[in-house]
Design an enzyme around this catalytic site. Structure first.
Site, PDB file in Angstrom:
ATOM      1  N   SER A 263      34.103  33.222 119.736  1.00  0.00           N
ATOM      2  CA  SER A 263      33.076  34.034 120.382  1.00  0.00           C
ATOM      3  C   SER A 263      33.486  34.285 121.816  1.00  0.00           C
ATOM      4  O   SER A 263      34.066  33.384 122.445  1.00  0.00           O
ATOM      5  CB  SER A 263      31.717  33.320 120.412  1.00  0.00           C
ATOM      6  OG  SER A 263      31.139  33.340 119.137  1.00  0.00           O
TER       7      SER A 263
ATOM      8  N   HIS B 135      32.177  38.261 118.059  1.00  0.00           N
ATOM      9  CA  HIS B 135      32.016  37.024 117.284  1.00  0.00           C
ATOM     10  C   HIS B 135      32.845  37.218 116.019  1.00  0.00           C
ATOM     11  O   HIS B 135      32.706  38.253 115.358  1.00  0.00           O
ATOM     12  CB  HIS B 135      30.554  36.790 116.904  1.00  0.00           C
ATOM     13  CG  HIS B 135      29.668  36.783 118.108  1.00  0.00           C
ATOM     14  ND1 HIS B 135      29.574  35.717 118.963  1.00  0.00           N
ATOM     15  CD2 HIS B 135      28.877  37.753 118.624  1.00  0.00           C
ATOM     16  CE1 HIS B 135      28.750  36.009 119.947  1.00  0.00           C
ATOM     17  NE2 HIS B 135      28.320  37.244 119.780  1.00  0.00           N
TER      18      HIS B 135
ATOM     19  N   GLU C 163      31.331  47.952 134.382  1.00  0.00           N
ATOM     20  CA  GLU C 163      30.577  48.981 133.673  1.00  0.00           C
ATOM     21  C   GLU C 163      29.698  48.386 132.563  1.00  0.00           C
ATOM     22  O   GLU C 163      29.162  49.110 131.756  1.00  0.00           O
ATOM     23  CB  GLU C 163      31.558  49.987 133.049  1.00  0.00           C
ATOM     24  CG  GLU C 163      32.414  50.737 134.041  1.00  0.00           C
ATOM     25  CD  GLU C 163      33.626  49.936 134.565  1.00  0.00           C
ATOM     26  OE1 GLU C 163      33.820  48.785 134.120  1.00  0.00           O
ATOM     27  OE2 GLU C 163      34.360  50.463 135.420  1.00  0.00           O
ATOM     28  N   SER C 164      29.550  47.072 132.434  1.00  0.00           N
ATOM     29  CA  SER C 164      28.682  46.335 131.484  1.00  0.00           C
ATOM     30  C   SER C 164      29.458  45.236 130.755  1.00  0.00           C
ATOM     31  O   SER C 164      29.906  44.307 131.399  1.00  0.00           O
ATOM     32  CB  SER C 164      27.924  47.230 130.509  1.00  0.00           C
ATOM     33  OG  SER C 164      26.938  47.939 131.234  1.00  0.00           O
TER      34      SER C 164
ATOM     35  N   CYS D 166      28.358  51.863 130.981  1.00  0.00           N
ATOM     36  CA  CYS D 166      27.560  52.845 131.708  1.00  0.00           C
ATOM     37  C   CYS D 166      28.524  53.659 132.565  1.00  0.00           C
ATOM     38  O   CYS D 166      29.686  53.286 132.720  1.00  0.00           O
ATOM     39  CB  CYS D 166      26.465  52.180 132.526  1.00  0.00           C
ATOM     40  SG  CYS D 166      27.048  50.907 133.602  1.00  0.00           S
TER      41      CYS D 166
ATOM     42  N   ASP E  94      54.558  13.461 117.997  1.00  0.00           N
ATOM     43  CA  ASP E  94      54.742  13.820 119.411  1.00  0.00           C
ATOM     44  C   ASP E  94      55.689  12.855 120.119  1.00  0.00           C
ATOM     45  O   ASP E  94      56.212  13.175 121.189  1.00  0.00           O
ATOM     46  CB  ASP E  94      53.396  13.887 120.140  1.00  0.00           C
ATOM     47  CG  ASP E  94      52.568  12.636 119.928  1.00  0.00           C
ATOM     48  OD1 ASP E  94      53.019  11.554 120.302  1.00  0.00           O
ATOM     49  OD2 ASP E  94      51.454  12.754 119.370  1.00  0.00           O
TER      50      ASP E  94
HETATM   51  N1  SPD Z   1      40.922  13.298 116.664  1.00  0.00           N
HETATM   52  C1  SPD Z   1      42.208  12.994 117.032  1.00  0.00           C
HETATM   53  C2  SPD Z   1      42.872  11.854 116.348  1.00  0.00           C
HETATM   54  C3  SPD Z   1      44.310  11.970 116.633  1.00  0.00           C
HETATM   55  C4  SPD Z   1      45.157  10.862 116.346  1.00  0.00           C
HETATM   56  N2  SPD Z   1      46.572  11.042 116.541  1.00  0.00           N
HETATM   57  C5  SPD Z   1      46.981  11.478 117.798  1.00  0.00           C
HETATM   58  C6  SPD Z   1      48.447  11.573 117.895  1.00  0.00           C
HETATM   59  C7  SPD Z   1      48.954  11.027 119.161  1.00  0.00           C
HETATM   60  N3  SPD Z   1      50.267  10.519 119.031  1.00  0.00           N
END
Ligand code: SPD
Length: 427
Positions: A56, A69, A63-64, A84, A228
């Site tokens: 959203s 959504h 102009e408005s 406008c 990660d």
């Molecule tokens: N709601 C998030 C839960 C995430 C768990 N893992 C995160 C990864 C970090 N290495």
């Protein structure tokens, strides 16, 4: 012919590309560009993404406004453009039709504020607090683009810059690296916040160090998930560790983090690490019994590819793969966000490891919904979560490694649970 103050077009865009309909950054950009194409002066934009899907937003123009959504699951966007003055709203309409790849559409146009129906009140402008002719357009607009991680009843939103560093639909999930204002770059999987540059240490220190210090001599460590790289980075701080095996199902997560979150993905080249892009659930099923001192399950939430990381058979296989004094720690969800998964996991661990061998620790993550999160343990043999604890060596380690969350007092304190959590966990 009657004249009006404004012109309003209400638009149905149908059969749009569902991915675009769920992409808050792309929609914000397209809506702002549509306004500019129609030669509007953009003042402000505010856009929210809703998990699991939907966007959203509003672009305020001199102009408005333009508003939208979306329902990605129907490939549908409800758009309205209010103008406008001389601005031609249909230019914005044409631009959005192309951008959203709408295969069908309809629109109605209304005159707003018919002057024949209105009575003009003339006033002395010099008495107004803000004189219209003193307002100067600063020449730039402010952007409010919000990423929201939520369930049906509560949410956590982070404002981000609109910058998207990585966006890839892997065979398992949508992997994105976005930039938030408060927490820096963040990894999002399927619209859930996984980690951010500025608060990742809360999670990664707390998944690793309590387990590594409660085990008498951890040498062989298994990490399931953790794409990660933050968890292996922390585990490898422990010099006594000889081997770490990490099994992550989604290579896209590893690649995205290596490129865009290098401080987190800092240890993938460590010679003690064996990195496997594979299914952790199948891996643990086939693991030789009594192999690991510590197993860390750094999984996502129990939807999509991580669902199996909350099953009884998975934890039974982890139990078998641990040595006799082994420690298991798992991402345990939140007692304030998803109580069901939180409790069910603990009951599973109590059933497998024993009633007194499944402690729970709590810690804070500002970027997860409610901020209150848990790690859940399964302890084998004589291992105890908090005793004995060599506080002096822990705090020397904390000092020398420059840790920012974990310390010896917190180790013990994190296992002290509020009464409502104790009650939740009663079987
Ligand atoms: N709601 C998030 C839960 C995430 C768990 N893992 C995160 C990864 C970090 N290495």
């Amino acid at each position: 012919m009657s004249s009006a103050l404004g012109n309003h077009i209400l638009v149905e865009f149908m059969n749009c590309d569902p991915h675009i309909m769920n992409d808050v950054a792309a929609i914000e950009r397209d809506m702002v560009d549509a306004a500019k194409k129609a030669e509007a002066t953009v003042i402000n934009s505010t856009f929210h993404h809703f998990s699991p899907y939907g966007v959203s937003g509003v672009v305020v123009i001199q102009e408005s406004h333009l508003a939208i959504h979306t329902w990605p699951e129907y490939g549908y966007a409800a758009v309205d453009v209010f103008t406008c003055g001389e601005m031609n709203a249909w230019i914005a309409f044409d631009y959005l039709k192309e951008s959203f790849q709408a295969k069908s559409y309809s629109a109605i146009e209304m005159k707003r504020g018919s002057v024949n129906l209105l009575t003009r009140n003339d006033f002395d402008i010099s008495t107004m607090r803000q004189k219209a002719n003193e307002w100067v357009n600063p020449g730039f607009y402010t952007r409010n683009v919000w990423f929201t991680d939520k369930d049906e009843n509560q949410a956590l939103s982070l404002r981000f810059t609109g910058e998207v560093f990585y966006d890839h639909q892997s065979p398992f999930q949508r992997v994105r690296i976005l930039e938030s204002y408060k927490y820096g770059k963040m990894l999002a999987l399927d619209d859930m916040v996984m980690t951010t540059e500025n608060d990742e240490f809360h999670y990664h220190e707390m998944i690793s160090h309590p387990a590594m210090f409660m085990h008498p001599n951890p040498k062989n460590v298994l990490v399931i998930g953790g794409g990660d790289g933050g968890t292996v980075r922390e585990v490898l701080r422990h010099k006594g560790v000889e081997n770490v095996t990490m099994v992550e199902i989604d290579g896209a997560v590893i690649e995205a983090c290596k490129e865009h979150l290098p401080q987190i993905a800092a240890s993938f080249n460590d010679p003690k690490l064996t990195l496997l892009v594979d299914d952790g659930i199948a891996f643990i099923k086939n693991a030789a019994p009594g192999t690991y001192d510590v197993i860390l399950v750094d999984g996502s939430d129990p939807v999509g590819p991580a669902e199996g990381l909350f099953s009884v058979s998975f934890y039974q296989n982890c139990y078998n793969a641990l040595k006799s004094d082994g420690v298991l720690v798992a991402q345990g969800e939140s007692p304030k966000f998803n109580e069901k998964a939180f409790c069910e996991l603990n009951h599973t661990l109590q059933d497998i490891f024993g009633k007194d061998k499944a402690p729970v620790s709590l810690f804070f993550v500002p970027t997860y919904p409610t901020g209150m999160w848990s790690f859940q343990y399964g302890l084998k043999g004589k291992v105890n979560a908090t005793q004995p604890l060599d506080s002096a060596s822990i705090d020397a380690f904390v000092q020398s490694e420059g840790l920012r969350y974990y310390n010896s007092a917190l180790h013990t304190g994190s296992f002290a649970l509020p009464n409502f959590v104790k009650s939740l966990l009663l079987k």
